[in-house]
Design an enzyme around this catalytic site. Structure first.
Site, PDB file in Angstrom:
ATOM      1  N   SER A 153      21.356 -20.743  -4.644  1.00 20.92           N
ATOM      2  CA  SER A 153      20.611 -19.478  -4.613  1.00 20.92           C
ATOM      3  C   SER A 153      19.798 -19.231  -3.346  1.00 20.92           C
ATOM      4  O   SER A 153      19.343 -18.097  -3.131  1.00 20.92           O
ATOM      5  CB  SER A 153      19.686 -19.405  -5.832  1.00 20.92           C
ATOM      6  N   VAL A 154      19.591 -20.232  -2.507  1.00 20.05           N
ATOM      7  CA  VAL A 154      18.896 -19.956  -1.250  1.00 20.05           C
ATOM      8  C   VAL A 154      19.708 -19.019  -0.363  1.00 20.05           C
ATOM      9  O   VAL A 154      19.171 -18.393   0.554  1.00 20.05           O
ATOM     10  CB  VAL A 154      18.567 -21.268  -0.487  1.00 20.05           C
TER      11      VAL A 154
END
Length: 434
Positions: A153-154
């Site tokens: 998700s970064v």
């Protein structure tokens, strides 16, 4: 009688394991083998002297037979950007969390987002530089530079930045998101099941919505996604002054399958190194410019005179200042009200993003129950002086980045801000918002 002494030089590392993966070590011949000892070997070792003369049958030099003689010259000393205190703190906090969650290992990098100076780079497990011969070769690897992993998700921050940059949406744009989204033959779900509801663009990032970021990615289109990620540096090495840097993997658009546009926005199907990811986030933190990560500060000759200093050059602009500011505010909300709540630091505004990535299997698919947990962020959010990234490999029991990696980030960054005497955020001190 008959016994003599011959002086030899030996490299000694007074701080033992501190910064071991960065510094590296030399062999018995004093040539650099790994790390900065290898990268800067030619600078450090100097030049040997030379004596050319005739010898008799017993190997003794014949008096008066000297043909050529040159004095040896000392090598230069190198001053690094590493801050010993921050490095020590990063190693302590990383080791504590790796042991707590029985993880395979982990990495922490602390950097200046404005200059690219690496203030700390810690890896776990570590080793004693004075006794490296007792260790397995695998432990010498600086995983923060030479390893790659799928980002999870970064990655969502860069898709969001690309959408803002192209004026596809604004932070307050509302999206009605279904429970799941289908891309070709693949159904993409949220990390936690939910009912269909409205999300703002900001909430898609703060709540780390997979469905939301895929929706935005589809609006952006594959060519724009690729260009955006290339501009953020995911198709090239950073050029850091360290041997063995890897480049990661970013498939060009003509190699995308029908489902790729549904995978890449939330960090699957693309891999990068820890240092690549940190440099990309530094672009958001510093107002839109790419920076050059580096360890070298200056070199000094044997007389203590500075020979060469690092020359900072501002890199190319990647995103506008407006986009960078909007993303900083969104990432602040991740910490204030989203998945990064555990990274709040009293007195400072903090911005960042959690990441929880499944580990891929060779060929295709993902390993069951195997994750990489991460948190990347910067502070003070209004004028970042510190940016840091924490990556924990295969934690046991818990695996979300906001649970496993976030506490390390908080403790290391809080220490760094105090150590560097960075002033608290104006709003936290009761300042005027204007």
């Amino acid at each position: 009688e008959g016994i003599g002494f011959l002086k030899e030089n030996k490299r000694v590392y007074p701080c033992e394991s501190l910064g071991s993966h960065v510094i590296g070590f030399v062999g018995t011949d004093n040539n650099g083998l790994v790390g900065l000892e290898l990268y800067y070997d030619e600078v450090l070792k100097g030049e040997a002297g030379k004596l050319l003369a005739e010898r008799d049958p017993q190997g003794r030099i014949i008096p008066g037979s000297f043909v050529e003689y040159s004095q040896p010259s000392d090598g230069k000393s190198i001053v690094l950007t590493i801050d010993r205190e921050i490095q020590h703190k990063a190693e302590i906090e990383l080791k504590k969390q790796v042991e707590k969650y029985q993880a395979k290992g982990g990495s922490v990098i602390v950097m200046s987002p404005k200059t690219g100076e690496i203030l700390a780079m810690a890896n776990c497990p570590t080793f004693d530089l004075n006794n490296f011969s007792n260790e397995k070769e695998e432990v010498f690897k600086n995983r923060a530079i030479v390893d790659v992993y799928e980002l999870g998700s970064v990655m969502k921050s860069f898709i969001a930045a690309g959408a803002l940059e192209k004026d596809i949406c604004e932070p307050g744009t509302i999206y009605h998101l279904p429970e799941t989204i289908k891309v070709a033959d693949k159904v993409i779900k949220e990390a936690h099941p939910r009912l269909a509801r409205d999300f703002t663009f900001t909430e898609i990032i703060t709540e780390s919505s997979n469905v939301g970021i895929v929706t935005i990615g589809q609006e952006l289109g594959k060519d724009s996604i690729y260009k955006c990620l290339a501009d953020f540096g995911f198709t090239e090495k950073t050029g850091i002054d360290f041997p063995g840097e890897t480049i990661g993997y970013m498939p060009p658009p003509d190699e995308w399958s029908a489902t790729t546009i549904g995978n890449i926005p939330f960090g699957q199907g693309i891999s990068a190194s820890t240092i690549q990811l940190l440099r990309a986030y530094a672009i958001i933190a510093n107002g839109g410019f790419i920076v050059q990560p580096h360890f070298f500060r200056k070199s000094i000759d044997s007389q203590g005179k500075s020979v060469r200093e690092y020359q900072f050059r501002e890199g190319k602009r990647v995103i506008s200042e407006k986009t960078a500011k909007e993303m900083c505010l969104i990432l602040e909300q991740v910490v204030e009200a989203g998945t990064g709540n555990a990274t709040k630091i009293e007195g400072y505004r903090v911005a960042g993003k959690t990441g929880t990535a499944q580990k891929p299997l060779p060929g295709c698919g993902y390993k069951s129950g195997k994750y990489i947990s991460s948190f990347v962020g910067f502070a003070p959010a209004e004028n970042p002086e510190i940016i840091a990234l924490v990556v924990i490999d295969e934690p046991q029991g818990a695996y979300y980045g906001g649970v496993v990696a976030a506490p390390v980030f908080k403790n290391v960054v809080e220490f760094s801000l105090n150590h560097l005497k960075v002033s608290p955020s104006e709003l936290e001190r009761g300042g005027d918002e204007n």
